[in-house]
Design a protein around this motif. Structure first.
Motif, short mmCIF file in Angstrom:
data_model
loop_
_atom_site.label_atom_id
_atom_site.label_comp_id
_atom_site.label_asym_id
_atom_site.label_seq_id
_atom_site.Cartn_x
_atom_site.Cartn_y
_atom_site.Cartn_z
N LYS A 237 35.91 45.02 42.96
CA LYS A 237 35.61 45.99 42.00
C LYS A 237 34.62 44.82 41.04
N ILE A 238 33.40 45.10 40.34
CA ILE A 238 33.61 44.57 39.08
C ILE A 238 33.48 45.58 37.54
N VAL A 239 33.94 44.86 37.06
CA VAL A 239 34.26 45.30 35.31
C VAL A 239 33.33 44.10 34.02
N PRO A 240 32.40 45.25 33.31
CA PRO A 240 32.36 44.45 32.98
C PRO A 240 32.84 44.29 30.95
N LEU A 241 33.02 43.18 30.68
CA LEU A 241 33.95 42.97 29.92
C LEU A 241 33.13 42.78 28.54
N PRO A 242 33.42 43.06 27.58
CA PRO A 242 32.85 42.10 25.71
C PRO A 242 32.55 41.02 25.79
N HIS B 230 31.49 39.33 33.21
CA HIS B 230 32.25 40.83 33.97
C HIS B 230 33.41 39.87 34.68
N LEU B 231 34.29 41.43 34.67
CA LEU B 231 36.01 40.41 35.89
C LEU B 231 35.57 41.04 37.44
N LEU B 232 35.77 40.82 37.80
CA LEU B 232 35.89 39.94 39.59
C LEU B 232 36.69 40.28 40.40
N THR B 233 37.13 41.36 40.76
CA THR B 233 38.36 41.48 41.39
C THR B 233 38.51 41.43 43.07
N ILE B 234 38.76 40.71 43.77
CA ILE B 234 38.35 40.96 45.80
C ILE B 234 39.84 40.67 45.85
N ARG B 235 39.86 42.28 46.66
CA ARG B 235 40.99 42.44 47.49
C ARG B 235 40.84 41.98 49.33
N ALA B 236 42.71 41.66 49.50
CA ALA B 236 42.08 41.28 51.47
C ALA B 236 43.51 42.06 51.86
N SER B 237 43.51 42.64 52.28
CA SER B 237 44.72 43.01 53.57
C SER B 237 45.78 42.01 53.90
N MET B 238 46.18 42.60 53.83
CA MET B 238 47.69 41.37 53.84
C MET B 238 48.66 42.01 55.44
N VAL B 239 47.91 43.33 55.64
CA VAL B 239 48.99 43.53 56.94
C VAL B 239 49.26 43.10 58.12
N GLU B 240 48.92 42.38 58.76
CA GLU B 240 49.03 41.83 60.12
C GLU B 240 48.98 40.12 59.77
#
Length: 422
Positions: free
Chosen positions: A71-76, A117-127
């Protein structure tokens, strides 16, 4: 505890600590490697997403996580830290219907117009999480198997290494001084045990020689003393019978005779002590102490009657013990005689036999004896001139020979308790 088990115990304790430390370090390293691989994947995704955002501005309008897992969120506008930040957290999983571990990468970048912009990337750690659980289970299993295997192997090796040592101990336990059979140590491939065997052989050979010399000396001394003592007593008796001496001189002869008689008893008692301490009484049988007590009570009945002393025998159990019968008789005889000789006129002697003890209780002096000295040699009652002070010392020697226990107590009466091991 056997020596090999004593050594093995410390080895196992050391292994538990060392392998546990090694397993913990291994787990930490693997866990760090797993996180590092995930973080590398997130960094690579960051580069691709930012590159695509420069090519297609529509990607900047991704305020929530979607199928692309970012997700990308704009920042001031202003100064923002462009560094990468990683964190681990839990998020709800629709498939598993529960929270599952995820790894997040957060970073700030500017679009082509320079807007942050704030970039947040996620990755599953289930495996990866399941992998770490499996790894932990495998480590614990490996840890247990290693400790058990090493302990078992060392037990087998130590038992083989110490085999000759225990064979020497068994042979030494069965060895008896004075039997005429020399000691030969078992063969061993270990140099230290070979040396131990040689030293034992040499030491016991010297002991055999000393023992034989002492035995011969004791026998010769006893024989040489008994003969002149017997001759002196006989001459005194003949002299007293064949001469009309004044009463005063006859009394002196009586004192000399009593002294010689006491010397004869002293010589016999010292010889008995030496034989007991040198273990010259061979042969052991299951001795019936109930029968011995009854027989000795009957034998001493005349002496007891003379001193107006009652003897009571109480059977509270059958007492059998494996020992030399002659020494068993001497043990009980000395205790019973001691109880009669040191009693008072009109007193009593109670002999109680149980399945594991012999108790002799007698009246006598109203003052307790010194328990620390009564079993030592030549400790006797000064009021009894006929006592040579060796009766209880002989008892103590027999007790020590067969690893029995003897105790003295006083409750108004004098109590001697001999305890036999079951």
């Amino acid at each position: 505890m056997k020596l090999r088990n004593y050594t093995l115990r410390y080895l196992i304790v050391a292994l538990l600590g060392v392998i546990a430390l090694w397993a913990s370090l291994f787990y930490v390293v693997i866990l760090d490697e797993v996180y590092d691989n995930i973080d590398d994947g997130l960094k690579n995704s960051k580069i691709l997403i930012i590159r695509q955002a420069y090519a297609d501005k529509r990607i900047l309008d991704t305020p929530e996580f979607g199928i692309n897992q970012f997700k990308i969120v704009p920042l001031p506008k202003g100064q923002h830290d462009p560094s990468e930040k990683f964190e681990s957290t839990f998020e709800f999983s629709e498939y598993d219907n529960e929270d599952q571990p995820v790894r997040l990468l957060k970073t700030v970048f500017n679009d082509p117009e320079g807007n942050p912009h704030l970039l947040t990337i996620r990755a599953s750690m289930v495996e990866e999480d399941e992998l770490m659980e499996d790894l932990m289970t495998a480590l614990i299993a490996l840890y247990a198997m290693l400790v058990i295997s090493i302990a078992a192997i060392n037990h087998i090796i130590l038992r083989k290494v110490w085999k000759s040592f225990y064979a020497t101990l068994d042979k030494l336990r069965l060895y008896k001084l004075g039997t005429g059979t020399g000691f030969i140590a078992p063969a061993s491939t270990v140099d230290e045990f070979k040396t131990l065997g040689r030293e034992l052989e040499e030491m016991l050979r010297r002991n055999e020689e000393i023992y034989a010399s002492q035995k011969q000396f004791i026998e010769n001394a006893a024989h040489e003393l008994q003969t002149p003592l017997a001759i002196s007593l006989n001459r005194l008796e003949l002299f007293a019978e064949n001469n009309q001496l004044p009463e005063e001189q006859m009394m002196e002869l009586g004192k000399i005779s009593d002294t010689l008689q006491r010397l004869v008893r002293l010589n016999k008692s010292l010889l008995m002590l030496s034989k007991i301490e040198n273990r010259q009484f061979a042969g052991e049988d299951a001795v019936d102490f109930n029968q011995i007590v009854k027989q000795l009570a009957e034998d001493y009945s005349d002496l007891a009657e003379y001193k107006n002393i009652s003897i009571t025998v109480e059977d509270h159990g059958q007492l059998y013990f494996l020992m030399n019968k002659g020494l068993a008789v001497t043990l009980v005889s000395n205790l019973v005689k001691n109880a009669i000789v040191h009693n008072t006129n009109g007193g009593s002697v109670v002999i109680k036999v149980t399945s594991d003890s012999l108790v002799i209780k007698n009246t006598g002096s109203t003052v307790a004896l010194d328990a620390a000295h009564i079993f030592k040699r030549f400790t006797h009652n000064p009021e009894n001139e006929q006592s040579i002070g060796l009766g209880l010392s002989i008892v103590s020697s027999i007790i020590a020979t067969y690893r029995l226990k003897v105790a003295y107590s006083f409750d108004g009466s004098h109590i001697f308790t001999v305890t036999f091991p079951k």
